[in-house]
Design a protein around this motif. Structure first.
Motif, PDB file in Angstrom:
ATOM      1  N   ALA A   1       0.844  -1.194   0.000  1.00  0.00           N
ATOM      2  CA  ALA A   1       0.000   0.000   0.000  1.00  0.00           C
ATOM      3  C   ALA A   1       0.881   1.246   0.000  1.00  0.00           C
ATOM      4  N   THR A   2       1.538   1.497  -1.113  1.00  0.00           N
ATOM      5  CA  THR A   2       2.343   2.715  -1.237  1.00  0.00           C
ATOM      6  C   THR A   2       2.133   3.320  -2.610  1.00  0.00           C
ATOM      7  N   ARG A   3       2.288   4.642  -2.682  1.00  0.00           N
ATOM      8  CA  ARG A   3       2.316   5.296  -3.989  1.00  0.00           C
ATOM      9  C   ARG A   3       3.699   5.883  -4.250  1.00  0.00           C
TER      10      ARG A   3
ATOM     11  N   LEU B   1      -2.698   2.033   9.393  1.00  0.00           N
ATOM     12  CA  LEU B   1      -3.799   2.663   8.667  1.00  0.00           C
ATOM     13  C   LEU B   1      -3.749   2.283   7.194  1.00  0.00           C
ATOM     14  N   LYS B   2      -2.542   2.410   6.599  1.00  0.00           N
ATOM     15  CA  LYS B   2      -2.413   2.141   5.166  1.00  0.00           C
ATOM     16  C   LYS B   2      -2.685   0.667   4.869  1.00  0.00           C
ATOM     17  N   ALA B   3      -2.056  -0.240   5.623  1.00  0.00           N
ATOM     18  CA  ALA B   3      -2.179  -1.677   5.326  1.00  0.00           C
ATOM     19  C   ALA B   3      -3.588  -2.188   5.617  1.00  0.00           C
TER      20      ALA B   3
ATOM     21  N   ASN C   1       2.536  19.369  -0.473  1.00  0.00           N
ATOM     22  CA  ASN C   1       2.745  19.004  -1.880  1.00  0.00           C
ATOM     23  C   ASN C   1       3.972  18.144  -2.118  1.00  0.00           C
ATOM     24  N   LYS C   2       4.278  17.297  -1.139  1.00  0.00           N
ATOM     25  CA  LYS C   2       5.331  16.292  -1.229  1.00  0.00           C
ATOM     26  C   LYS C   2       6.368  16.481  -2.338  1.00  0.00           C
ATOM     27  N   SER C   3       7.501  17.103  -2.030  1.00  0.00           N
ATOM     28  CA  SER C   3       8.570  17.170  -3.022  1.00  0.00           C
ATOM     29  C   SER C   3       9.875  16.847  -2.320  1.00  0.00           C
TER      30      SER C   3
ATOM     31  N   TYR D   1      15.501  11.492   0.968  1.00  0.00           N
ATOM     32  CA  TYR D   1      16.626  12.222   1.558  1.00  0.00           C
ATOM     33  C   TYR D   1      17.982  11.561   1.266  1.00  0.00           C
ATOM     34  N   ASP D   2      18.002  10.589   0.350  1.00  0.00           N
ATOM     35  CA  ASP D   2      19.202   9.768   0.166  1.00  0.00           C
ATOM     36  C   ASP D   2      20.473  10.560  -0.148  1.00  0.00           C
ATOM     37  N   SER D   3      20.367  11.635  -0.924  1.00  0.00           N
ATOM     38  CA  SER D   3      21.592  12.338  -1.321  1.00  0.00           C
ATOM     39  C   SER D   3      22.185  13.154  -0.166  1.00  0.00           C
TER      40      SER D   3
HETATM   41  O1  Y43 Z   1      15.050   4.808   1.878  1.00  0.00           O
HETATM   42  C1  Y43 Z   1      14.785   6.019   1.914  1.00  0.00           C
HETATM   43  N1  Y43 Z   1      15.540   6.906   1.281  1.00  0.00           N
HETATM   44  C2  Y43 Z   1      15.240   8.201   1.274  1.00  0.00           C
HETATM   45  N2  Y43 Z   1      14.178   8.741   1.881  1.00  0.00           N
HETATM   46  C3  Y43 Z   1      13.387   7.881   2.534  1.00  0.00           C
HETATM   47  C4  Y43 Z   1      13.637   6.512   2.583  1.00  0.00           C
HETATM   48  N3  Y43 Z   1      12.681   5.923   3.292  1.00  0.00           N
HETATM   49  C5  Y43 Z   1      11.842   6.889   3.660  1.00  0.00           C
HETATM   50  N4  Y43 Z   1      12.281   8.081   3.214  1.00  0.00           N
HETATM   51  C6  Y43 Z   1      11.604   9.365   3.356  1.00  0.00           C
HETATM   52  C7  Y43 Z   1      10.906   9.681   2.061  1.00  0.00           C
HETATM   53  C8  Y43 Z   1       9.622  10.290   2.467  1.00  0.00           C
HETATM   54  O2  Y43 Z   1       9.813  11.687   2.574  1.00  0.00           O
HETATM   55  C9  Y43 Z   1       9.337   9.724   3.846  1.00  0.00           C
HETATM   56  C10 Y43 Z   1       8.407   8.539   3.809  1.00  0.00           C
HETATM   57  O3  Y43 Z   1       7.099   8.951   4.073  1.00  0.00           O
HETATM   58  P1  Y43 Z   1       5.919   7.881   3.933  1.00  0.00           P
HETATM   59  O4  Y43 Z   1       4.636   8.455   4.329  1.00  0.00           O
HETATM   60  O5  Y43 Z   1       6.337   6.611   4.598  1.00  0.00           O
HETATM   61  O6  Y43 Z   1       5.930   7.559   2.366  1.00  0.00           O
HETATM   62  P2  Y43 Z   1       5.250   8.310   1.130  1.00  0.00           P
HETATM   63  O7  Y43 Z   1       4.196   9.250   1.592  1.00  0.00           O
HETATM   64  O8  Y43 Z   1       6.304   8.827   0.257  1.00  0.00           O
HETATM   65  O9  Y43 Z   1       4.558   7.086   0.370  1.00  0.00           O
HETATM   66  P3  Y43 Z   1       3.383   6.099   0.935  1.00  0.00           P
HETATM   67  O10 Y43 Z   1       2.853   6.679   2.210  1.00  0.00           O
HETATM   68  O11 Y43 Z   1       2.389   6.036  -0.160  1.00  0.00           O
HETATM   69  O12 Y43 Z   1       4.059   4.770   1.163  1.00  0.00           O
HETATM   70  O13 Y43 Z   1      10.607   9.278   4.349  1.00  0.00           O
END
Ligand code: Y43
Ligand code: MG
Length: 444
Positions: free
Chosen positions: A256-258, A302-304, A342-344, A404-406
């Motif tokens: 359950a991820t986008r 919640l998501k799962a 706005n997730k960026s 945030y990987d970089s």
């Molecule tokens: O390996 C990673 N390398 C880099 N950044 C990462 C990693 N793992 C999590 N992150 C950061 C990305 C995002 O800003 C947040 C996750 O937020 P989170 O709500 O779990 O995911 P999301 O909204 O992008 O997708 P979704 O909820 O549909 O799974 O942490």
């Protein structure tokens, strides 16, 4: 009280759509609106009526019938009477016409789909229930044709549903009339509409009464909202039945991820274990789940659990984020929305650097956290987590990964997470550790 069954004016009856209820039909549905029950069965035949033979196009037709005791007193079968009534004729033509409006007959090839709509119990709205159910039965039959590779391209152009609306003797406009309301209604209207909100048919009559343009607008408004609810329901049941078929054939996990970055990592890690991964990106019809929890676990649950309840199968969700010590654990569960809704990734990274301005290297310690929840309907969810230690750099380095990987420097590797290859990251990441922890507990 406005309505005898205490519904509000724009409330549907309880609607259920049960799929594949018949053994031999290519697609079948039992649809229920309160006490109205219609069985819809779609049959594929490798021939078309004479008038379109040889043209390469297909045909869709419907038959409608009420069982003798669908009504309060027994009605003689039309086959016994030897005559199809005008009402029956009109309804079955309406059903066929409506279905043909949303199905590309040329893509169907020279074959027919015949939908039999048999009313088991009539309590108003049998024709609209028939249309709404028939559409699902036809979709199921078409999915079957596509699975067998008999047709290549999906001929279904849009969703289709129907509902009744009307005006009660009190003057109130209402949605989805039952029989009691229907017989008393001053105005009676059936609406057939598509998923994109277009009309296929409007049948509306004043029963020795009249109605205003304003009332008509209210009726259309109620009808439209009812149809949106019905179409959401159709999408849900079609998705579940499709998933039940595919997950029987393949070892497949739904996550359950986008988030594309996560999806890629999960696909690589699960591929080694012989699983294919599907995510919400493959199922755009599934809803967005709001992350209203206060912890990684609450959000992952919640998501799962929301999605598992909808698809009626196992679903894995990941809630992850970056925990920075100098920021007292922020952004944490807010990592994805650190710089705003706005997730960026770029904006989040910029904000992180800004917040850490002037903080010395040794105080820039941080860790990635990942909590995974595996949910299955009617089962306790499994919860596991994993972390990866690092420090936050001052300039972005590396092109791989996401989020945030970089900026996330991993001292043990002497590289940022974005400088690691995909394989390297997937061997040591918080996500990989969580999946490893899950492996011990997950029997499938
Ligand atoms: O390996 C990673 N390398 C880099 N950044 C990462 C990693 N793992 C999590 N992150 C950061 C990305 C995002 O800003 C947040 C996750 O937020 P989170 O709500 O779990 O995911 P999301 O909204 O992008 O997708 P979704 O909820 O549909 O799974 O942490
Ligand atoms: Mg999220």
């Amino acid at each position: 009280m406005l309505r005898h069954d205490s519904r509000s004016e724009n409330q549907l009856r309880n609607v259920e759509i049960e799929t594949n209820v018949m053994k031999y039909s290519e697609g079948s549905v039992l649809i229920t609106f309160g006490d109205t029950k219609v069985l819809c069965s779609a049959t594929v035949e490798e021939r078309v009526p004479k008038f379109i033979r040889g043209k390469g196009t297909g045909w869709i037709a419907a038959e409608y019938q009420m069982l003798p005791r669908a009504t309060q007193t027994r009605n003689m079968r039309e086959s016994t009477k030897g005559k199809v009534s005008g009402r029956t004729m009109e309804i079955q033509r309406l059903i066929g016409r409506s279905l043909r409006a949303v199905i590309d007959l040329t893509l169907l090839g020279e074959r027919s789909i015949i939908v039999d709509c048999d009313v088991l119990q009539a309590d108003g709205g049998t024709r609209t229930a028939s249309i709404t159910g028939a559409f699902v039965a036809v979709q199921l039959a078409i999915q079957e044709l596509m699975r067998k590779n008999i047709i290549k391209k999906n001929p279904v152009k849009d969703y289709l549903a129907a509902i009744s609306v009307g005006i009660l003797p009190s003057g109130e406009c209402v949605l989805d009339l039952d029989y009691k309301e229907d017989v008393a209604a001053l105005v009676d209207m059936n609406l057939v509409m598509t998923g994109s909100g277009r009309f296929v048919e409007i049948q509306g009559t004043g029963e020795e009464a009249t109605f205003s343009g304003e009332e008509l607008n209210t009726l259309l408004f109620y009808g439209k909202s009812g149809i949106e609810t019905l179409i959401a329901k159709q999408k849900e049941v079609l998705l579940v039945s499709k998933r039940q078929e595919t997950s029987q054939e393949k070892k497949e996990v739904l996550i359950a991820t986008r988030n594309k970055g996560k999806a890629k990592e999960f696909a690589a890690i699960f591929a080694e274990k012989g699983f294919t991964v599907k995510t919400l990106l493959d199922y755009p019809d599934l809803p967005d789940v709001e992350e209203t929890g206060k912890t990684f676990e609450e959000n992952a649950r919640l998501k799962a659990e929301t999605i598992a309840q909808i698809v009626q199968g196992p679903v894995l969700a990941d809630d992850s984020g970056l925990i920075v010590d100098a920021l007292l654990g922020q952004p944490g569960i807010y990592s994805a929305r650190f710089a705003g809704p706005n997730k960026s990734d770029a904006a989040n990274n910029a904000k992180l650097l800004h917040e850490l301005t002037g903080i010395a290297t040794e105080k820039r310690t941080a860790r990635y956290h990942c909590t995974l929840v595996l949910a299955e309907p009617n089962k306790e969810s499994l919860v596991v987590s994993g972390e990866l230690e690092g420090t936050i750099g001052t300039i972005p380095q590396g092109e791989n990964g996401f989020g945030y990987d970089s900026l996330f420097y991993i001292p043990s590797e002497k590289k940022t997470a974005a400088e690691l290859s995909e394989d390297q990251k997937n061997r040591i990441s918080h996500r990989a550790k969580a999946i490893e922890a899950l492996r011990g507990q997950w029997k499938s």
